[in-house]
Design an enzyme around this catalytic site. Sequence first.
Site, PDB file in Angstrom:
ATOM      1  N   ASP A  38      -2.818 -48.399 -15.905  1.00 48.16           N
ATOM      2  CA  ASP A  38      -4.576 -48.707 -16.197  1.00 48.16           C
ATOM      3  C   ASP A  38      -5.157 -47.310 -16.098  1.00 48.16           C
ATOM      4  O   ASP A  38      -4.330 -46.331 -16.580  1.00 48.16           O
ATOM      5  CB  ASP A  38      -5.015 -49.653 -15.319  1.00 48.16           C
ATOM      6  CG  ASP A  38      -6.465 -50.314 -16.066  1.00 48.16           C
ATOM      7  OD1 ASP A  38      -7.528 -49.634 -16.236  1.00 48.16           O
ATOM      8  OD2 ASP A  38      -6.385 -51.557 -16.272  1.00 48.16           O
TER       9      ASP A  38
ATOM     10  N   HIS B   7     -12.025 -48.726 -14.074  1.00 49.40           N
ATOM     11  CA  HIS B   7     -11.253 -49.917 -14.502  1.00 49.40           C
ATOM     12  C   HIS B   7     -10.124 -50.454 -13.879  1.00 49.40           C
ATOM     13  O   HIS B   7     -10.154 -51.689 -13.585  1.00 49.40           O
ATOM     14  CB  HIS B   7     -11.048 -49.984 -16.196  1.00 49.40           C
ATOM     15  CG  HIS B   7     -10.646 -51.020 -16.862  1.00 49.40           C
ATOM     16  ND1 HIS B   7      -9.439 -51.409 -17.054  1.00 49.40           N
ATOM     17  CD2 HIS B   7     -11.486 -52.004 -17.327  1.00 49.40           C
ATOM     18  CE1 HIS B   7      -9.258 -52.438 -17.691  1.00 49.40           C
ATOM     19  NE2 HIS B   7     -10.544 -52.804 -17.940  1.00 49.40           N
TER      20      HIS B   7
ATOM     21  N   ASN C 138     -10.692 -58.519 -26.382  1.00 46.16           N
ATOM     22  CA  ASN C 138     -12.174 -58.747 -26.094  1.00 46.16           C
ATOM     23  C   ASN C 138     -12.754 -58.801 -27.462  1.00 46.16           C
ATOM     24  O   ASN C 138     -14.215 -58.636 -27.761  1.00 46.16           O
ATOM     25  CB  ASN C 138     -13.008 -57.880 -25.318  1.00 46.16           C
ATOM     26  CG  ASN C 138     -12.256 -57.946 -23.971  1.00 46.16           C
ATOM     27  OD1 ASN C 138     -11.771 -58.832 -23.308  1.00 46.16           O
ATOM     28  ND2 ASN C 138     -12.526 -56.635 -23.283  1.00 46.16           N
TER      29      ASN C 138
ATOM     30  N   SER D 185      -9.742 -58.280 -19.453  1.00 44.56           N
ATOM     31  CA  SER D 185      -9.328 -57.263 -18.537  1.00 44.56           C
ATOM     32  C   SER D 185      -9.282 -57.729 -17.098  1.00 44.56           C
ATOM     33  O   SER D 185      -8.411 -57.721 -16.362  1.00 44.56           O
ATOM     34  CB  SER D 185     -10.128 -56.154 -18.524  1.00 44.56           C
ATOM     35  OG  SER D 185      -9.512 -55.283 -19.664  1.00 44.56           O
TER      36      SER D 185
END
Length: 855
Positions: free
Chosen positions: A332, A385, A486, A568
Amino acid sequence: MIRLEKLTITGLSLVVASMIAACGGGGGGGDNVDTQSRVNVSGNLVVPSFVVTDSDVNDVETVSVPNHPATAAQVVPNPVNIGGYVNQPREGFAGLSFNSGDTDDYFLIDMQAGQTLLLNIADLSSGEDLDLFLFDLNGQLIDASLGGLDTKFESLVIPEDGQYYVNVYAVSGASNYLLSVGLTPLAALPSGALRLSDDFLPEEVLVRFNDLSVQARIEDSLLQQFQFDTDNYSGGVQRLTLKEQAAVVAARTLTDMQLTDLQQQKLDTLHAIKALRKRDDVDYAEPNYIVHPSAIPNDEHYTLQWHYPQINLPQAWDITTGDTDVIVAVIDTGVLLTHPEMSGQLTAGYDFISDAESAGDGDGIDSDPNDEGDALQDGTSSSFHGTHVAGTVAARSNNSQGAAGVAWESRIMPIRVLGKDGGNSLDLAEGIRYAAGLSNASGTTPAQPADIINMSLGGNSDSQTTREAVAAARAEGVIIIAASGNESTSQLSYPASYPGVVSVSAVDINRDLAFYSNFGTMIDVAAPGGDLRVDLNGDSRPDGILSAGADDSSDTLSYQLVFYNGTSMAAPHIAGVAALMKAVYPAMTPAEFDSMLAAGELTTDLGDTGRDNLYGHGLIDAFKAVDAAQQRGGGGVPVDPALSVNPQSLNFSHNLQSTTLFIEQIGGDLGSVQIAEDISWLTLQASQVDGSGYGSYNAIIDRSGLAAGTYSDTIQISAGSASETVQVIMQVLDISISGDAGIHYVLLVNNDTDQVLQQFQVEAVGESVSYSFSEVAAGDYLIFAGSDMDMDGIICDSGESCGAYATASQPSIITIESSDIVDLDFTTSYEYQSPSSQSLENTTRSLVLRRLDVE
């Protein structure tokens, strides 16, 4: 996927940062404005009905009505956000209460069992200390929350239905405060406060001194009140016992109030701890708490993580909480290595961002996977994130602070592939290969490869490089999880759609497919992803996924807990559950995980029977998954059948009409469901229920004919020998009650110079009140409004009512040309703030808004 929304659980408010200089009169929007073109600007301040202002604040523009002693208590509705101010004499700013002091505010409130009182102390900069007390109508002390000089939040839970006196008391200093009542039901209580109702041994104190000689102990007047245990315990902790008739320093005399002997002993203990905490030679002082065994983590904000009971995680924790030998690689943005939620949870990782500018750390790939941030401009925060994702997988848990992770005994391998410009397929492939212990661009491999890889990232392009890296990692026995995307589309997203990758879609609190979630033929399983747009469980927070985060919009990095939503957030739930499964069945292969998933052994079926394109094989069920893994491994702990009811409380805040209740059995057959409820204003309608009564129910309320107030009741659910109680709370607002946000100062601010040009004063009482500015020159402007309860000349301080056009969290630029502008309406309110962080949510700009009528 990294396209998501963010909201800190501290609520929405202005950050106090840079000063706007005071100025007088009107003015234009800059040096080059057309001074011949001047117009009028007007609108309305909207005041919510649950907003109330303390009747005796320090602002000289107000008419003070004392609300002390208890016989003069201010009657307020429920639910309510109360903005107030208290001070000791000659403390604070010059104003109405400066000389005489206003040490006590009393409020008379009708409250229900389970509701939370939350006191947010606005200012802690100069030794301010506020305490919170709860009395019944006879003056009997019910509970108290006593923090110290560094305790920002005090909180209490109402024990039973009734009317109570709520007292905010200024121990020292002067401060604004926000008292939230009925808007934070069943909330997690903040750490740091000392509550009378806490379960601790009276007259015993645990202390660790950093520098204390025997002679100093003998001569010290405070310490002479204690009997010292002769033993030193782990870490140098000592047990002190209050001597009989000890006169504890700084104890409060409760005039005309009643205490039991036990309450007096416990209060003396808490006052002693407060006195000890002020000493420089004390590292910490605390009660000697009584503890009880529990599989539920005691993290401060675990109760806000609705997404864990939704997947029956507490029942899985009765079997395992993970294993340190199980490693989950989070590929990530990297991880904030020093975040408190990551303490002790990390193994060595790597930074594979090859573009130094995107990496933000001055070089290409290196061995430091710390998240350097991805903010593209000053004044905005990075997403952090990867830290949020890692926190869901395995945050440090059961440590009485922060939030919990799914597999908190497992470990996280942080791998950084996303920077300011996102990432690329080559860097991603190298990260995958490193996690699996394969040759890679770093020239190194981890001491122990990852068992599971989580990738909450993706795109629409199918990269052969990444595809091959995924295949190679799976061949090494690594279970690979990825977010489906998404975009609310069936278009394939990668790496989620590669063969051998578990593709995860997202559901909301009602187990419906989240509005943003991708769907389609490659979806394997669903998990909680949340929805920040709504608050369906009525806990005054958005229904997002709570995990670790941070804010770097200012010069100081602030560690926080934040709510995000997205696939996520769903994927790491699956990765965490896979880690729990590996803890009880270390030999589990990716193929075995896939076969158990396809057989329905790991999930609760949603949507069409069997696999479908929205939820794959269904919603992950942590208990079923762990139980299936240990059975597949040839052993395990027998688990009795259990009753699972979610949500665990139904809270119908003033604008919520219906929600969904799920009743399920796990681990065996309990027999038919029995539901007992006699609530005239609630209807429980079966939605998708089997012959034994298990399934989903629509809980619908009817407020018609009900008087204003807060109503509470319970639903009793049983099956066999198992039973659960669901607390139901519902609010009815009194439409005849007008909100009261106090005296407000509406400011017109030049967007280019941050200069306050005009001020309009108004009493913000009622549903809405009008404001206007005249002779405004062409230019770009912002409009703010707020109270100044402490009389420091600045509006919108912490604890003060605040609003901005269009919202306080996102002020909008108003461009004025040659015509009048009307209907610039916006809301002003005391915004709820959560105990999870002492920093406030940043807006698009950070301003200190100084009134024009004060120096």
